[in-house]
Design an enzyme around this catalytic site. Structure first.
Site, PDB file in Angstrom:
ATOM      1  N   ASP A 114      -2.758  -3.238   1.822  1.00  0.00           N
ATOM      2  CA  ASP A 114      -2.203  -2.195   0.973  1.00  0.00           C
ATOM      3  C   ASP A 114      -2.074  -2.632  -0.487  1.00  0.00           C
ATOM      4  O   ASP A 114      -1.671  -3.765  -0.762  1.00  0.00           O
ATOM      5  CB  ASP A 114      -0.808  -1.852   1.527  1.00  0.00           C
ATOM      6  CG  ASP A 114      -0.114  -0.752   0.775  1.00  0.00           C
ATOM      7  OD1 ASP A 114      -0.550   0.399   0.901  1.00  0.00           O
ATOM      8  OD2 ASP A 114       0.857  -1.036   0.049  1.00  0.00           O
TER       9      ASP A 114
ATOM     10  N   GLU B 299      -7.495  -2.172   0.067  1.00  0.00           N
ATOM     11  CA  GLU B 299      -7.278  -0.946  -0.711  1.00  0.00           C
ATOM     12  C   GLU B 299      -7.215  -1.263  -2.195  1.00  0.00           C
ATOM     13  O   GLU B 299      -6.256  -1.861  -2.667  1.00  0.00           O
ATOM     14  CB  GLU B 299      -5.961  -0.264  -0.306  1.00  0.00           C
ATOM     15  CG  GLU B 299      -5.822   1.085  -0.984  1.00  0.00           C
ATOM     16  CD  GLU B 299      -4.391   1.528  -1.308  1.00  0.00           C
ATOM     17  OE1 GLU B 299      -4.187   2.718  -1.553  1.00  0.00           O
ATOM     18  OE2 GLU B 299      -3.481   0.674  -1.348  1.00  0.00           O
TER      19      GLU B 299
END
Ligand code: GLC
Length: 631
Positions: free
Chosen positions: A242, A315
């Site tokens: 993330d 990401e």
């Protein structure tokens, strides 16, 4: 005599039927030809993977509290199997006060009670294993929750945890204390929060309940490596990392000062993230090496425990040259799949075929040799693909990502054609929107793409039986749902299923070369070819006119005729039709997948081509001969 002849004929017909049933899907037309080089380079499971993102709060609620959970996922994992999915990544399922719906983790190795228990997770792993679907977890390294034990102890000055987060006493100007720098949080306002207990500011690049971890402290690195090891030992196949670009910010200078970030002239809202150029808080060079070090943790686990390769998906919405570095370099491996968000960030509702082609080629041309491409159409942070690029282009985009080389990522519901659901200010729960006001919240809210999955036309779209679900159900659930779409041969769902079936059968789709071209302003063409195998051409008509294209003009080595293997409900041609490659007609927003035909007798069913073996042809001939002799 007649009777004898008849029974022979019947036996032959039966034999022939058997031959049809036994027909080999997509044979290599040069079956005797064995390419040793090709054999050596076996593809790894993720290299052509169909990845599917589950947003657990909205997938399936098994206990009627209006929020999806792990048992709901286990119950419905077979649906993913039917779709042809290889692996699913789950948005965070860990203990959290849910200030950012799980992206604020209070305990990295514990399951949030709203989602279930560790036993439920272990059961999910068991079900996944039986179905041969791999589980990828969300690894959130940039921050924890302020309710995490580490943060509480850090705030209390516990020597073990004192430097686990980014603390600073602030800047004194005329005896008044100010935040250490002008940095702004992604979710609005200062990125620094004063902590009464510790009498210092802490950094939070997202909401204030998400304090940033300090990666300049080796203990933090080790603690997070242990988080990876913990879940690897539970059997997961990898992690989606993330908010990668945010993990490091500049180190303070020798006077322990941070530098202010310069302004962006185009943004006049001093609270808005876009107000500053984030030159000190994103994409700091150390971040790349940190990702390599996580890969080393996975590889070490691999060496010790064997099994199939575990992967990292990163990401990052960074500039392409930076994204490519996450793959690895000459000496270190990085993330197997740094997410390719170009289809999200570069295409709009009015993009033409040339823009589609250059967006696709941008990734392929920048990607270092030997790496694997990937194509992401949507996620829980971005408006759904149908809302972004047009609900009448949903099939087209699914066809595009499934016929491009490498892995692809589908966000739950986008195989059904779910689109964004309008959510009132009163029902809005996303912190990114709640931190704004009723007049601008819609620009920031991610709630519209996070509404519950639409399983059927029953109450709560079959997602739950609660009187109220955590976000409202989309109003279109009676038309867009799994149950209904399963009955419609050319629904979004069925087109999606056929795509993955085709992809699994066709070696060319898995490992062939790729040629992407705008065939006109409106039509995009993708040719996939592999030596000694079938060639495929995908044609997509992006606009609303009827278009006729000459594939021979744009692509080399195409046969005069191509066979239709996949259509959508917009198409006039049918699966199995033969069409001239010099003149392929497409209806408005139509998409077709075509393939070179073989000398074999081929027949087609719903996107799946089967070939009658040579024996079948002899049987036909024998039957005709028998018929003639008995007349
Ligand atoms: C990532 C997540 C997003 C989250 C943010 C902070 O961008 O995808 O949902 O709010 O990181 O963790």
């Amino acid at each position: 005599m007649m009777i004898k002849h008849r029974s022979v004929a019947v036996a032959l017909v039966l034999l022939q039927l058997l031959a049809v049933v036994q027909g080999q899907p997509f044979p290599n037309y040069h079956a005797n030809f064995v390419d040793l080089e090709e054999q050596a380079a076996e593809l790894k499971w993720w290299q052509t993977g169909a990845f599917y993102q589950i947003y657990p709060r909205s997938f399936k609620d098994s206990n009627g509290d209006g929020v999806g959970d792990l048992n709901g996922i286990s119950e419905r994992l077979s649906y993913l199997k039917e779709l042809g999915i290889t692996a699913t990544w789950l948005s965070p399922i860990f203990t959290s006060p849910m200030a950012d719906f799980g992206y604020d983790i209070a305990n990295f190795t514990e399951i949030a009670s709203i989602f279930g228990t560790m036993a439920d997770f272990e059961n999910l792993m068991k079900v996944a294993k039986q179905l041969n679907i791999k589980i990828i977890l969300d690894f959130v390294p940039n921050h924890s929750s302020d309710e995490c034990e580490w943060f509480k102890r850090s705030a209390a000055g516990d020597p073990e945890f004192k430097d686990f987060y980014v603390w600073h006493p602030g800047r004194m100007v005329n005896d008044t204390r100010h935040p250490p720098s002008n940095w702004i949080s992604v979710f609005r306002g200062s990125a620094w929060q004063w902590h009464e207990g510790r009498q210092e500011y802490y950094l939070h690049q997202f909401v204030k309940k998400q304090p940033d971890l300090n990666y300049r402290n080796p203990k933090v690195r080790e603690a997070m490596n242990n988080v990876l090891r913990f879940w690897l030992a539970k059997g997961v196949s990898g992690f989606r990392i993330d908010a990668v670009p945010h993990v490091f910010e500049m180190a303070p200078d020798s006077q322990n000062q941070y530098r202010d970030e310069p302004r962006n002239d185009w943004d006049n809202d001093p609270e808005d993230y876009g107000y500053l150029q984030h030159i000190y808080t994103v994409d700091q060079p150390e971040t790349i090496d940190l990702v390599y070090s996580w890969r080393a943790v996975l590889d070490e686990f691999q060496r010790k425990n064997g099994g199939e390769e575990r992967i990292l998906m990163a990401e990052t919405y960074s500039p392409i040259d930076i994204v490519m570095q996450y793959y690895g370099n000459a000496t270190a491996e990085g993330a197997q799949l740094p997410f390719n968000f170009l289809l999200i960030s570069e295409l709009t509702n009015s993009s033409n075929a040339g823009e589609y082609a250059s967006t696709v080629k941008k990734w392929l041309q920048h990607m270092p040799k030997g790496r694997t491409a990937n194509w992401v159409l949507g996620n829980h942070d971005k408006p759904r693909v149908g809302s972004r690029l047009g609900s009448d282009r949903i099939d087209m985009l699914n066809i595009l990502i499934a016929t491009l080389p490498g892995a692809s990522v589908t966000y739950q519901g986008e195989e059904l054609g779910m689109t964004d659901v309008w959510i009132s200010w009163k029902d809005t729960v996303d912190p990114s929107a709640c931190n704004t006001n009723p007049s601008i919240y819609e620009q920031f809210s991610r709630d519209p793409e996070r509404t519950p999955f639409q399983w059927s036309d029953a109450t709560d779209a079959g997602f739950s039986n609660a009187s109220k679900t955590w976000l409202p159900i989309g109003e279109d659930y009676r038309q867009i749902n799994v149950n209904l779409e399963e009955t419609q041969p050319l629904s979004h769902l069925n087109v999606y299923k056929q795509l993955w079936k085709l992809r699994k059968q066709a070696k060319t789709m898995q490992r062939g070369d790729t040629d992407v071209k705008a065939l006109s302003g409106a039509v995009l063409g993708v040719k996939r070819y592999l030596k000694n195998d079938v060639t495929f051409v995908t044609v997509l008509n992006i606009y609303d006119g009827v278009e006729t294209v000459n594939l021979q003009q744009s692509f080399s080595d195409l046969p005069a005729q191509l066979q239709v293997v996949l259509v959508t409900e917009r198409s006039k041609v049918k699966v199995g039709d033969l069409i001239n490659s010099t003149s392929v007609q497409l209806q408005p927003k139509d998409s077709l997948v075509l393939q070179s035909t073989s000398s074999y007798f081929a027949y087609a069913t719903n996107g799946e081509i089967r070939h009658l073996p040579v024996l079948g042809i002899y049987l036909w001939l024998a039957q005709v001969a028998l018929y003639l002799t008995t007349r």
